[in-house]
Design a protein around this motif. Structure first.
Motif, mmCIF file in Angstrom:
data_model
loop_
_atom_site.group_PDB
_atom_site.id
_atom_site.type_symbol
_atom_site.label_atom_id
_atom_site.label_comp_id
_atom_site.label_asym_id
_atom_site.label_seq_id
_atom_site.Cartn_x
_atom_site.Cartn_y
_atom_site.Cartn_z
ATOM 1 N N VAL A 1 8.346 10.118 1.255
ATOM 2 C CA VAL A 1 6.910 9.837 1.236
ATOM 3 C C VAL A 1 6.255 10.783 2.228
ATOM 4 O O VAL A 1 6.654 10.844 3.390
ATOM 5 C CB VAL A 1 6.615 8.373 1.623
ATOM 6 C CG1 VAL A 1 5.121 8.112 1.609
ATOM 7 C CG2 VAL A 1 7.338 7.417 0.704
ATOM 8 N N ARG A 2 5.258 11.526 1.758
ATOM 9 C CA ARG A 2 4.572 12.491 2.618
ATOM 10 C C ARG A 2 3.085 12.190 2.627
ATOM 11 O O ARG A 2 2.464 12.091 1.575
ATOM 12 C CB ARG A 2 4.815 13.903 2.103
ATOM 13 C CG ARG A 2 6.281 14.251 2.084
ATOM 14 C CD ARG A 2 6.480 15.702 1.707
ATOM 15 N NE ARG A 2 7.896 15.994 1.747
ATOM 16 C CZ ARG A 2 8.626 16.286 0.694
ATOM 17 N NH1 ARG A 2 8.070 16.355 -0.499
ATOM 18 N NH2 ARG A 2 9.920 16.524 0.811
ATOM 19 N N GLU A 3 2.537 12.041 3.816
ATOM 20 C CA GLU A 3 1.096 11.781 3.940
ATOM 21 C C GLU A 3 0.358 13.098 4.047
ATOM 22 O O GLU A 3 0.730 13.967 4.832
ATOM 23 C CB GLU A 3 0.820 10.903 5.149
ATOM 24 C CG GLU A 3 1.362 9.491 4.969
ATOM 25 C CD GLU A 3 0.873 8.542 6.036
ATOM 26 O OE1 GLU A 3 -0.358 8.475 6.247
ATOM 27 O OE2 GLU A 3 1.718 7.890 6.645
ATOM 28 N N PRO B 1 6.687 14.148 -8.753
ATOM 29 C CA PRO B 1 6.084 13.401 -7.641
ATOM 30 C C PRO B 1 4.792 12.723 -8.091
ATOM 31 O O PRO B 1 4.188 13.099 -9.099
ATOM 32 C CB PRO B 1 5.785 14.470 -6.591
ATOM 33 C CG PRO B 1 6.269 15.751 -7.117
ATOM 34 C CD PRO B 1 6.706 15.571 -8.519
ATOM 35 N N LEU B 2 4.378 11.729 -7.336
ATOM 36 C CA LEU B 2 3.166 10.978 -7.628
ATOM 37 C C LEU B 2 2.226 11.105 -6.441
ATOM 38 O O LEU B 2 2.621 10.851 -5.311
ATOM 39 C CB LEU B 2 3.525 9.513 -7.872
ATOM 40 C CG LEU B 2 2.383 8.530 -8.087
ATOM 41 C CD1 LEU B 2 1.646 8.856 -9.386
ATOM 42 C CD2 LEU B 2 2.927 7.110 -8.125
ATOM 43 N N HIS C 1 -3.746 2.853 -2.161
ATOM 44 C CA HIS C 1 -3.408 2.498 -3.541
ATOM 45 C C HIS C 1 -2.272 1.469 -3.514
ATOM 46 O O HIS C 1 -1.299 1.634 -2.790
ATOM 47 C CB HIS C 1 -2.954 3.758 -4.290
ATOM 48 C CG HIS C 1 -2.648 3.526 -5.726
ATOM 49 N ND1 HIS C 1 -3.607 3.550 -6.694
ATOM 50 C CD2 HIS C 1 -1.477 3.265 -6.350
ATOM 51 C CE1 HIS C 1 -3.041 3.313 -7.866
ATOM 52 N NE2 HIS C 1 -1.754 3.136 -7.681
ATOM 53 N N GLU C 2 -2.411 0.387 -4.279
ATOM 54 C CA GLU C 2 -1.362 -0.638 -4.321
ATOM 55 C C GLU C 2 -0.319 -0.286 -5.372
ATOM 56 O O GLU C 2 -0.661 0.139 -6.467
ATOM 57 C CB GLU C 2 -1.956 -2.006 -4.643
ATOM 58 C CG GLU C 2 -2.753 -2.595 -3.517
ATOM 59 C CD GLU C 2 -3.170 -4.022 -3.791
ATOM 60 O OE1 GLU C 2 -2.792 -4.594 -4.828
ATOM 61 O OE2 GLU C 2 -3.890 -4.570 -2.947
ATOM 62 N N VAL C 3 0.944 -0.445 -5.010
ATOM 63 C CA VAL C 3 2.043 -0.187 -5.930
ATOM 64 C C VAL C 3 2.987 -1.386 -5.940
ATOM 65 O O VAL C 3 3.124 -2.090 -4.950
ATOM 66 C CB VAL C 3 2.820 1.090 -5.558
ATOM 67 C CG1 VAL C 3 1.987 2.327 -5.770
ATOM 68 C CG2 VAL C 3 3.304 1.037 -4.125
ATOM 69 N N LEU D 1 0.861 -1.178 0.000
ATOM 70 C CA LEU D 1 0.000 0.000 0.000
ATOM 71 C C LEU D 1 0.896 1.226 0.000
ATOM 72 O O LEU D 1 1.995 1.211 0.558
ATOM 73 C CB LEU D 1 -0.911 -0.015 1.221
ATOM 74 C CG LEU D 1 -1.875 -1.207 1.284
ATOM 75 C CD1 LEU D 1 -2.670 -1.174 2.579
ATOM 76 C CD2 LEU D 1 -2.808 -1.228 0.091
ATOM 77 N N ALA D 2 0.434 2.300 -0.627
ATOM 78 C CA ALA D 2 1.261 3.486 -0.822
ATOM 79 C C ALA D 2 1.828 4.038 0.486
ATOM 80 O O ALA D 2 2.974 4.467 0.529
ATOM 81 C CB ALA D 2 0.460 4.564 -1.539
#
Length: 60
Positions: free
Chosen positions: A26-28, A42-43, A49-51, A4-5
């Motif tokens: 990684v920023r929430e 960036p994404l 979301h599965e990566v 998961l992301a």
């Protein structure tokens, strides 16, 4: 492996089907996660979301 992301971390390599990119940070942001890469844009994806990821294990 698939994660998961929100489980991503610096050093992971994300495969989006076209190119592999190394995660810098990684920023929430609420219900979203912003994945910053060492190269490229960036994404922004949902937390769940599965990566596809190649995790590079580091000795501590």
């Amino acid at each position: 492996m698939r994660l998961l992301a929100y489980m991503l971390r610096s050093g992971d390599v994300v495969d989006d089907g076209r190119v592999q990119r190394e995660v810098k940070a990684v920023r929430e942001r609420g219900r979203e996660v912003v994945v910053v890469f060492k190269g490229g844009d960036p994404l922004r994806v949902g937390r769940d979301h599965e990566v596809t990821v190649e995790r590079r294990w580091r000795a501590r």
